[in-house]
Design a protein around this motif. Structure first.
Motif, PDB file in Angstrom:
ATOM      1  N   SER A 104       0.854  -1.193   0.000  1.00 19.62           N
ATOM      2  CA  SER A 104       0.000   0.000   0.000  1.00 19.62           C
ATOM      3  C   SER A 104       0.885   1.237   0.000  1.00 19.62           C
ATOM      4  O   SER A 104       2.078   1.174   0.305  1.00 19.62           O
ATOM      5  CB  SER A 104      -0.922   0.025   1.225  1.00 19.62           C
ATOM      6  OG  SER A 104      -0.149   0.090   2.419  1.00 19.62           O
ATOM      7  N   GLY A 105       0.272   2.361  -0.354  1.00 18.35           N
ATOM      8  CA  GLY A 105       1.016   3.615  -0.342  1.00 18.35           C
ATOM      9  C   GLY A 105       1.415   4.044  -1.733  1.00 18.35           C
ATOM     10  O   GLY A 105       0.800   3.646  -2.727  1.00 18.35           O
ATOM     11  N   ALA A 106       2.455   4.867  -1.824  1.00 19.82           N
ATOM     12  CA  ALA A 106       2.878   5.442  -3.101  1.00 19.82           C
ATOM     13  C   ALA A 106       4.395   5.421  -3.185  1.00 19.82           C
ATOM     14  O   ALA A 106       5.101   5.510  -2.177  1.00 19.82           O
ATOM     15  CB  ALA A 106       2.362   6.876  -3.246  1.00 19.82           C
TER      16      ALA A 106
ATOM     17  N   SER B 219      -2.643  -5.613  -4.810  1.00 21.04           N
ATOM     18  CA  SER B 219      -2.615  -4.473  -3.883  1.00 21.04           C
ATOM     19  C   SER B 219      -3.027  -3.180  -4.574  1.00 21.04           C
ATOM     20  O   SER B 219      -2.974  -3.054  -5.796  1.00 21.04           O
ATOM     21  CB  SER B 219      -1.195  -4.300  -3.319  1.00 21.04           C
ATOM     22  OG  SER B 219      -0.751  -5.465  -2.655  1.00 21.04           O
TER      23      SER B 219
ATOM     24  N   VAL C 296      -1.692   0.272  -4.982  1.00 22.93           N
ATOM     25  CA  VAL C 296      -0.437   1.014  -4.862  1.00 22.93           C
ATOM     26  C   VAL C 296      -0.420   2.109  -5.925  1.00 22.93           C
ATOM     27  O   VAL C 296      -0.844   1.876  -7.064  1.00 22.93           O
ATOM     28  CB  VAL C 296       0.779   0.083  -5.061  1.00 22.93           C
ATOM     29  CG1 VAL C 296       2.074   0.881  -5.020  1.00 22.93           C
ATOM     30  CG2 VAL C 296       0.817  -1.018  -4.014  1.00 22.93           C
ATOM     31  N   THR C 297       0.063   3.273  -5.562  1.00 22.33           N
ATOM     32  CA  THR C 297       0.185   4.373  -6.521  1.00 22.33           C
ATOM     33  C   THR C 297       1.644   4.525  -6.938  1.00 22.33           C
ATOM     34  O   THR C 297       2.524   4.702  -6.091  1.00 22.33           O
ATOM     35  CB  THR C 297      -0.335   5.686  -5.923  1.00 22.33           C
ATOM     36  OG1 THR C 297      -1.720   5.545  -5.607  1.00 22.33           O
ATOM     37  CG2 THR C 297      -0.159   6.838  -6.912  1.00 22.33           C
TER      38      THR C 297
ATOM     39  N   THR D  83      -2.453   4.101 -10.322  1.00 21.84           N
ATOM     40  CA  THR D  83      -2.810   3.337  -9.128  1.00 21.84           C
ATOM     41  C   THR D  83      -3.361   1.980  -9.536  1.00 21.84           C
ATOM     42  O   THR D  83      -4.300   1.898 -10.338  1.00 21.84           O
ATOM     43  CB  THR D  83      -3.852   4.085  -8.282  1.00 21.84           C
ATOM     44  OG1 THR D  83      -3.321   5.361  -7.894  1.00 21.84           O
ATOM     45  CG2 THR D  83      -4.208   3.296  -7.028  1.00 21.84           C
TER      46      THR D  83
ATOM     47  N   THR E 286       9.199   0.545   1.267  1.00 19.47           N
ATOM     48  CA  THR E 286       8.440   1.743   1.640  1.00 19.47           C
ATOM     49  C   THR E 286       6.951   1.578   1.358  1.00 19.47           C
ATOM     50  O   THR E 286       6.141   2.343   1.899  1.00 19.47           O
ATOM     51  CB  THR E 286       8.953   2.986   0.886  1.00 19.47           C
ATOM     52  OG1 THR E 286       8.691   2.849  -0.516  1.00 19.47           O
ATOM     53  CG2 THR E 286      10.433   3.207   1.121  1.00 19.47           C
ATOM     54  N   ILE E 287       6.578   0.613   0.521  1.00 14.64           N
ATOM     55  CA  ILE E 287       5.150   0.388   0.260  1.00 14.64           C
ATOM     56  C   ILE E 287       4.676  -0.933   0.864  1.00 14.64           C
ATOM     57  O   ILE E 287       3.660  -1.488   0.447  1.00 14.64           O
ATOM     58  CB  ILE E 287       4.832   0.452  -1.254  1.00 14.64           C
ATOM     59  CG1 ILE E 287       5.737  -0.487  -2.062  1.00 14.64           C
ATOM     60  CG2 ILE E 287       4.943   1.874  -1.750  1.00 14.64           C
ATOM     61  CD1 ILE E 287       5.367  -0.574  -3.537  1.00 14.64           C
ATOM     62  N   GLY E 288       5.416  -1.447   1.856  1.00 17.45           N
ATOM     63  CA  GLY E 288       4.921  -2.574   2.632  1.00 17.45           C
ATOM     64  C   GLY E 288       5.578  -3.908   2.384  1.00 17.45           C
ATOM     65  O   GLY E 288       5.212  -4.903   3.025  1.00 17.45           O
TER      66      GLY E 288
END
Length: 507
Positions: free
Chosen positions: A84-86, A323, A325-326, A368, A497-499
């Motif tokens: 998750s996240g960017a 997932s 994710v961006t 995304t 950084t995105i999991g």
């Protein structure tokens, strides 16, 4: 790290640098750090990360930590995690390498901003430093280059040159630098026979003479002329086009190149040369008209654009882990076919409005990924020269197709061996059937499983294994990752950084 270990590293490092005949400044340039940092390393007063030790061992081809065979670096991946996240896309590796070579055309100072900090770039920086170019990292991402009036081509670092295929791109900028010189044979990924003959065919149009000898190309510069010239490239290759462009950029007269590659790295090179005052008509098309400037002396800064291959890698990470994710700063002009193919397979994507890259020319978007039920495409997936699906993005569709329902044919018509390496996905639970050296069937969906796998000697298939391991529940190990370090800047850390949960280790 104990004091005894630090002292051992310091002494070994100083000995290795001395044996190579380098100053502390030259080693600092190769490492992308300061001379004072190198001095602290040699005094045992600088903490060294695992990656820095690996880089030192690669540069000197010897162990820095202990006596014996140089240690290899591996990755341990705890898979099955939802991301998750960017995350931002970094600047283009291939554009960065071309721009480093093109900096030799400029007698002024070139500053490349946000340059990809990868092993391929490090190798070219080592080569440039060895022939007298002042290469100074201004910070973690910005490299300043200034060439001397006369390059010392006889002092070229042969070991560094042979560890990269990109060294062949020095022929264009060095077209008439010296009456005679030698260039080491190019190295790089093991993808089968990738002949350099197209480069030679293009550069012969300028009068360059190249003869293959034992381990080297013997190069003779062409006589000066002011002729206009027009020729057709028999292969629309990216690096072949770049070599021809760089030769034309500092040769008097007008050069027309037909069947030129209009791919992303070629466009970045053209944008840079235009800022140097070279007139180029047809950027982004297959016909380029270049009016050369024989003496260029410009102080310039340039931002290479974002890398569509890294963008595809990060998009694939979101897809295979199902997932949201961006991926920010995606160069959409060079990703349109890939994204359209994904949507045909049922992948849900959100794409932002366009904005402009730091170079002022390249169009970017944010993409995304959404959890989706994928299906195999009705037709085969195959690459084509730009504006088709990028040749280097094709392998990622093997990982994606393994998550899709049905059978997908992937046809890699460019390289003799790369499709073979993709069968390594079977060790993680995939069902990849090799039809011939260029074609595979991928059957899905896959229940990925953790495994220990050695990196194949090709960059994109190696990255595919890492991405598949993100989806495999349990702990996987990807061993000897140097080939990934050649093409990606801190890929493991950025996935974290995105999991993701990826860590470096050595035996």
């Amino acid at each position: 790290m104990t004091q005894e270990t630090a002292e051992h590293i310091a002494a070994t490092l100083k000995d290795a640098r001395t044996e190579k005949g380098w100053t502390q400044g030259q080693l600092a340039a190769a490492l992308g750090t300061s001379q004072s940092a190198v001095a602290r390393m040699e005094q045992g007063k600088q903490n060294l990360s695992l990656k820095m030790i690996q880089r030192l061992e690669t540069i000197f081809d010897r162990s820095i930590v202990k006596v014996g065979k140089p240690q290899m670096t591996h990755l341990r991946i705890e898979g099955g995690r939802t991301l998750s996240g960017a995350v931002d896309v970094n600047s283009s590796k291939n554009a960065g390498v071309a721009l480093l070579c093109a900096s030799l055309i400029n007698r002024g100072t070139t500053v490349l901003r946000r340059l990809a900090r990868i092993e391929e770039v490090n190798r070219i920086v080592e080569v440039l430093t060895s022939i007298g170019v002042e290469c100074t990292w201004l910070n973690d991402t910005d490299l300043q280059l200034r060439r001397p009036a006369v390059l010392d081509l006889g002092a070229m670092d042969v070991d560094a040159a042979r560890r990269t295929r990109s060294v062949i791109m020095l022929l264009g900028p060095l077209l008439d630098e010296s009456a005679e010189y030698r260039l080491p044979y190019a190295g790089g990924c093991d993808l089968g026979t990738r002949t350099v003959e197209p480069h030679m065919q293009a550069l012969r149009q300028f009068g360059l003479s190249v003869e293959a000898t034992a381990g080297f190309y013997a190069v003779q510069a062409p006589p000066p002329d002011t002729h206009d010239r027009s020729f057709v490239l028999t292969e629309r290759g990216d690096t072949v086009t770049e070599n021809a462009i760089m030769a034309a950029a500092h040769r008097r007269g007008t050069t027309v190149i037909r069947n030129a590659s209009p791919n992303y790295m070629v466009q970045d090179l053209c944008f840079y040369l235009e800022m140097l005052g070279v007139k180029i008509d047809g950027v982004g098309t297959t016909t380029l008209k270049i009016t050369g400037q024989p003496l260029i002396d410009v102080d310039i800064e340039y931002f290479p654009s974002e890398d569509p291959i890294e963008a595809m890698s990060l998009i694939t990470a979101g897809i295979v882990t199902n997932s949201e994710v961006t991926i920010r700063r995606v160069p959409i002009e060079f990703m349109e076919i890939e994204l359209a193919t994904l949507e045909q397979m049922g992948q849900q994507l959100e794409i932002s409005g366009e904005y402009v890259a730091r170079n002022g020319r390249t169009r970017l978007v944010d993409v995304t990924t959404k959890p989706s039920e994928l299906r195999a495409p009705e037709d085969k997936i195959h690459p084509m020269p730009f504006p088709g699906l990028n040749i280097d993005n094709l392998p990622f569709f093997a990982v994606i197709a393994a998550n899709a329902h049905g059978q997908t044919m992937i046809h890699d018509w460019v390289y003799e061996n790369r499709a073979i390496y993709l069968t390594e996905l079977n060790r993680l639970g995939a069902q990849v059937q090799l039809l011939d050296p260029h074609r595979i069937y991928v059957n899905g969906p896959t229940k990925w499983r953790a495994a220990e796998v050695g990196c194949p000697p090709a960059l994109r298939p190696a990255a595919c294994l890492l991405l598949a391991m993100l989806a495999a529940r349990g702990v996987s190990e990807l061993r000897n990752i140097y080939v990934i370090e050649r093409g990606y800047e801190d890929l493991a850390e950025r996935l974290n950084t995105i999991g993701a949960k990826v860590e470096y280790f050595q035996d």
